[in-house]
Write a protein that holds these residues in place. Sequence first.
Motif, short mmCIF file in Angstrom:
data_model
loop_
_atom_site.label_atom_id
_atom_site.label_comp_id
_atom_site.label_asym_id
_atom_site.label_seq_id
_atom_site.Cartn_x
_atom_site.Cartn_y
_atom_site.Cartn_z
N UNK A 183 0.83 -1.20 0.00
CA UNK A 183 0.00 0.00 0.00
C UNK A 183 0.86 1.26 0.00
N UNK A 184 1.93 1.25 0.80
CA UNK A 184 2.83 2.40 0.83
C UNK A 184 3.50 2.59 -0.53
N UNK A 185 3.92 1.49 -1.12
CA UNK A 185 4.55 1.55 -2.45
C UNK A 185 3.61 2.19 -3.46
N UNK A 186 2.35 1.78 -3.44
CA UNK A 186 1.37 2.34 -4.38
C UNK A 186 1.08 3.80 -4.09
N UNK A 191 3.16 -10.77 -6.27
CA UNK A 191 2.47 -10.39 -7.50
C UNK A 191 2.65 -11.46 -8.58
N UNK A 192 3.84 -12.04 -8.66
CA UNK A 192 4.12 -13.05 -9.68
C UNK A 192 3.15 -14.23 -9.55
N UNK A 193 2.72 -14.52 -8.33
CA UNK A 193 1.80 -15.63 -8.12
C UNK A 193 0.45 -15.39 -8.78
N UNK A 214 -9.74 -8.60 -11.33
CA UNK A 214 -8.42 -9.10 -10.94
C UNK A 214 -7.39 -8.83 -12.02
N UNK A 215 -7.83 -8.92 -13.28
CA UNK A 215 -6.93 -8.65 -14.40
C UNK A 215 -6.46 -7.20 -14.38
N UNK A 270 -2.48 -2.96 -13.07
CA UNK A 270 -2.18 -1.70 -12.40
C UNK A 270 -0.87 -1.79 -11.62
N UNK A 271 -0.67 -2.93 -10.92
CA UNK A 271 0.58 -3.10 -10.19
C UNK A 271 1.76 -3.18 -11.15
N UNK A 272 1.61 -3.97 -12.21
CA UNK A 272 2.69 -4.14 -13.18
C UNK A 272 3.06 -2.81 -13.82
N UNK A 273 2.06 -2.02 -14.15
CA UNK A 273 2.29 -0.72 -14.78
C UNK A 273 3.05 0.21 -13.83
N UNK A 274 2.61 0.26 -12.57
CA UNK A 274 3.26 1.14 -11.60
C UNK A 274 4.69 0.68 -11.33
#
Length: 209
Positions: free
Chosen positions: A28-31, A72-74, A104-105, A110-114
């Motif tokens: 959450x902090x990372x985001x 995330x990789x999981x 979920x997709x 969103x995580x991958x992009x950030x």
Amino acid sequence: MSTRRTRGRPKTAPDSDRRRQIVAQALQIFRELGYARMTTDAVAARCQISKTTLYRLFPSKTELMGEIVETHIKSMIDLPRDYDHLPLAQALDLIFFNDIDEEADRERFAFLHFLFLEAAVNPELRAISDKFGRNAVLRLLSDWIDHQRGLGRIDVPDVHDAASILMDMVGGSIALTRDGRMEWPGSERRRAYVRECIRVFLGGVAPRP
């Protein structure tokens, strides 16, 4: 005569639970703040734990961020798992979570992009992303392809090269814009693209009669 009950030590969560909680808060902090401001001080404060406890569970910020990437990789690749009873196309469809729902997709995109944007300005994060992300996925895919080759279902001279080709093909479902950002294609378009990649890849690695 009543006996006086002594107060015991408060129960503490198992280390595995604490690690999951720390990873969730650090994510959450990372985001919210980005990698540079995801400091160990910020993580310890958010988790309401001492830095001593944090460093016992995660000796470095690098290891903590690596755990975030691994988590995330999981959601990106479902390996290791036994798919030997399935046709290869169906197995790869499941391995890449191609049936994941829209929400979920979008979340994993969103995580991958950030992560992609942050890694572009943080060389340390780029190294972490490569080690715990891309390289980890390549190892998992290489192991799976090697196993399938051993079963005679796939014919490739080099399993690592084959895994790299497959990963690059599937990764192409997310295009880059001219300004270097990732462009979300939509789940239906992405699914169709990934399935076409799988079809082309399997056509090239099918055992020759």
